[in-house]
Scaffold this motif. Structure first.
Motif, PDB file in Angstrom:
ATOM      1  N   ARG A   1       0.838  -1.206   0.000  1.00 23.36           N
ATOM      2  CA  ARG A   1       0.000   0.000   0.000  1.00 23.36           C
ATOM      3  C   ARG A   1       0.873   1.256   0.000  1.00 23.36           C
ATOM      4  NH1 ARG A   1      -5.326   0.959   1.486  1.00 23.36           N
ATOM      5  NH2 ARG A   1      -5.805   3.167   1.246  1.00 23.36           N
ATOM      6  N   GLU A   2       1.957   1.233   0.744  1.00 29.97           N
ATOM      7  CA  GLU A   2       2.852   2.392   0.778  1.00 29.97           C
ATOM      8  C   GLU A   2       3.475   2.641  -0.595  1.00 29.97           C
ATOM      9  OE1 GLU A   2       6.747   4.042   3.262  1.00 29.97           O
ATOM     10  OE2 GLU A   2       6.003   2.007   3.581  1.00 29.97           O
ATOM     11  N   ILE A   3       3.917   1.588  -1.244  1.00 31.33           N
ATOM     12  CA  ILE A   3       4.513   1.725  -2.577  1.00 31.33           C
ATOM     13  C   ILE A   3       3.509   2.330  -3.547  1.00 31.33           C
ATOM     14  CG2 ILE A   3       5.409   0.437  -4.548  1.00 31.33           C
ATOM     15  CD1 ILE A   3       6.556  -1.577  -2.512  1.00 31.33           C
ATOM     16  N   ALA A   4       2.273   1.828  -3.532  1.00 35.50           N
ATOM     17  CA  ALA A   4       1.244   2.326  -4.447  1.00 35.50           C
ATOM     18  C   ALA A   4       0.880   3.774  -4.149  1.00 35.50           C
ATOM     19  CB  ALA A   4       0.003   1.438  -4.356  1.00 35.50           C
ATOM     20  N   THR A   5       0.805   4.129  -2.861  1.00 31.18           N
ATOM     21  CA  THR A   5       0.447   5.500  -2.472  1.00 31.18           C
ATOM     22  C   THR A   5       1.516   6.494  -2.913  1.00 31.18           C
ATOM     23  OG1 THR A   5      -0.800   4.700  -0.556  1.00 31.18           O
ATOM     24  CG2 THR A   5      -0.096   7.007  -0.515  1.00 31.18           C
ATOM     25  N   LEU A   6       2.769   6.171  -2.651  1.00 31.13           N
ATOM     26  CA  LEU A   6       3.857   7.071  -3.025  1.00 31.13           C
ATOM     27  C   LEU A   6       4.007   7.173  -4.542  1.00 31.13           C
ATOM     28  CD1 LEU A   6       6.526   6.060  -0.357  1.00 31.13           C
ATOM     29  CD2 LEU A   6       5.009   8.054  -0.348  1.00 31.13           C
ATOM     30  N   ALA A   7       3.675   6.095  -5.259  1.00 27.67           N
ATOM     31  CA  ALA A   7       3.749   6.126  -6.724  1.00 27.67           C
ATOM     32  C   ALA A   7       2.753   7.119  -7.311  1.00 27.67           C
ATOM     33  CB  ALA A   7       3.508   4.733  -7.288  1.00 27.67           C
ATOM     34  N   ARG A   8       1.678   7.373  -6.581  1.00 29.12           N
ATOM     35  CA  ARG A   8       0.673   8.355  -7.029  1.00 29.12           C
ATOM     36  C   ARG A   8       0.966   9.746  -6.479  1.00 29.12           C
ATOM     37  NH1 ARG A   8      -2.796   4.096  -5.403  1.00 29.12           N
ATOM     38  NH2 ARG A   8      -3.562   5.355  -3.651  1.00 29.12           N
ATOM     39  N   ASN A   9       2.109   9.889  -5.812  1.00 32.67           N
ATOM     40  CA  ASN A   9       2.521  11.171  -5.218  1.00 32.67           C
ATOM     41  C   ASN A   9       1.560  11.650  -4.134  1.00 32.67           C
ATOM     42  OD1 ASN A   9       4.914  11.557  -6.780  1.00 32.67           O
ATOM     43  ND2 ASN A   9       3.638  12.166  -8.520  1.00 32.67           N
ATOM     44  N   PHE A  10       0.946  10.680  -3.424  1.00 35.81           N
ATOM     45  CA  PHE A  10       0.100  11.000  -2.285  1.00 35.81           C
ATOM     46  C   PHE A  10       0.928  10.869  -1.003  1.00 35.81           C
ATOM     47  CE2 PHE A  10      -3.915   9.423  -4.687  1.00 35.81           C
ATOM     48  CZ  PHE A  10      -3.934  10.618  -5.404  1.00 35.81           C
ATOM     49  N   PRO A  11       0.576  11.622   0.037  1.00 39.37           N
ATOM     50  CA  PRO A  11       1.368  11.572   1.277  1.00 39.37           C
ATOM     51  C   PRO A  11       1.078  10.322   2.109  1.00 39.37           C
ATOM     52  CG  PRO A  11      -0.466  13.089   1.539  1.00 39.37           C
ATOM     53  CD  PRO A  11      -0.476  12.668   0.091  1.00 39.37           C
ATOM     54  N   VAL A  12       2.076   9.923   2.885  1.00 37.01           N
ATOM     55  CA  VAL A  12       1.935   8.875   3.890  1.00 37.01           C
ATOM     56  C   VAL A  12       2.287   9.494   5.238  1.00 37.01           C
ATOM     57  CG1 VAL A  12       2.785   6.666   4.739  1.00 37.01           C
ATOM     58  CG2 VAL A  12       2.458   7.008   2.282  1.00 37.01           C
ATOM     59  N   TYR A  13       1.428   9.297   6.220  1.00 34.55           N
ATOM     60  CA  TYR A  13       1.608   9.880   7.551  1.00 34.55           C
ATOM     61  C   TYR A  13       2.147   8.796   8.480  1.00 34.55           C
ATOM     62  CZ  TYR A  13      -1.475  13.196   5.265  1.00 34.55           C
ATOM     63  OH  TYR A  13      -2.028  14.072   4.355  1.00 34.55           O
ATOM     64  N   ARG A  14       3.324   9.042   9.058  1.00 26.60           N
ATOM     65  CA  ARG A  14       4.019   8.030   9.846  1.00 26.60           C
ATOM     66  C   ARG A  14       4.406   8.571  11.220  1.00 26.60           C
ATOM     67  NH1 ARG A  14       7.015   8.565   5.010  1.00 26.60           N
ATOM     68  NH2 ARG A  14       6.741   6.861   3.483  1.00 26.60           N
ATOM     69  N   ALA A  15       4.369   7.690  12.208  1.00 34.52           N
ATOM     70  CA  ALA A  15       4.814   8.048  13.560  1.00 34.52           C
ATOM     71  C   ALA A  15       5.459   6.833  14.203  1.00 34.52           C
ATOM     72  CB  ALA A  15       3.642   8.524  14.413  1.00 34.52           C
TER      73      ALA A  15
END
Length: 233
Positions: free
Chosen positions: A191-205
């Protein structure tokens, strides 16, 4: 192996998911049960922990997933690869986590990940989200000092809710005040790979477990065994 097709979302409050599972015999699941354990809650198809288990043989990995066909498929792949440091369990983490944690060998659980959980956007459905105050409390009681909890989502509202619940606990300390810019783990999720491929942000803590007084335990350095690696945010 054909890809198993299942529903994308499963209601954890449905009657069929209300029975807590009996903890397994951990000695029967892992070749070296005293290795540090990484628990991935809501592992979906399990590819993340599969790759982590291959990359870090000095760790054990456990994936929890509420969709039973995905668990069966993941364990079949594990068996085909002959991995002895990886297992998947079919369960509802909201009612099975506490007995599972209580049954683990003391001190082995060193890292927990909760990544891209089902968002359940409607307000009346938010009680279905996996990160609830009870889950945070269970992890607070089970994790040894220095253990890590890594959270990420591509839905800011969900990420904020998860982070705020761990922030409210007196025994979890975030490594940064804001979101992490990059993933501190060596393997990204699908899911992270697909999200970043669309240039969407990922929120991490990333959080570390303190001892109950908030003071460093001088004996904590020995926890986790040889081969333990800390994530550095």
């Amino acid at each position: 192996m054909a890809r198993v097709r299942v529903r994308e979302h499963v209601n954890p409050l449905a009657e069929k998911y209300q029975t807590s599972i009996a903890p397994p015999q951990w000695d029967n699941l892992y070749g070296k049960v005293q290795q540090p354990l990484h628990l991935d809650i809501g592992c979906a198809r399990g590819r993340f922990v599969l790759k982590m288990a291959q990359a870090l043989p000095q760790w054990n990995f456990l994936g929890l997933e509420i969709r039973e066909p995905l668990v069966e498929e993941a364990n079949q792949i594990r068996d085909q690869l002959g991995l002895t440091n990886l297992h998947y369990l079919f369960c509802n983490a909201n009612n099975s986590l506490q007995p599972l944690l209580a049954s683990l060998p003391t001190g082995v659980l060193q890292r927990v990940t909760i990544q891209f959980p089902d968002p359940w956007f409607k307000k009346r459905h938010q009680k279905r989200r996996v990160v609830q105050p009870e889950l945070v409390e269970q992890l607070a009681l089970a994790l040894p000092e220095g253990a890590e909890v890594f959270l990420q989502s591509d839905v800011e509202e969900v990420a904020l809710q998860m982070r705020s619940l761990f922030d409210e606990s007196p025994v979890f300390q975030p490594t940064t005040a804001g979101w992490l810019e990059t993933n501190p783990l060596p393997i990204p999720t699908e899911r992270e790979i697909a999200t970043l491929a669309r240039n969407f942000p990922v929120y991490r803590a990333l959080f570390h477990k303190l001892n109950p007084t908030g003071q460093k335990d001088p004996h904590s350095e020995a926890q986790g065994g040889e081969g333990q690696t800390q994530i550095n945010g």
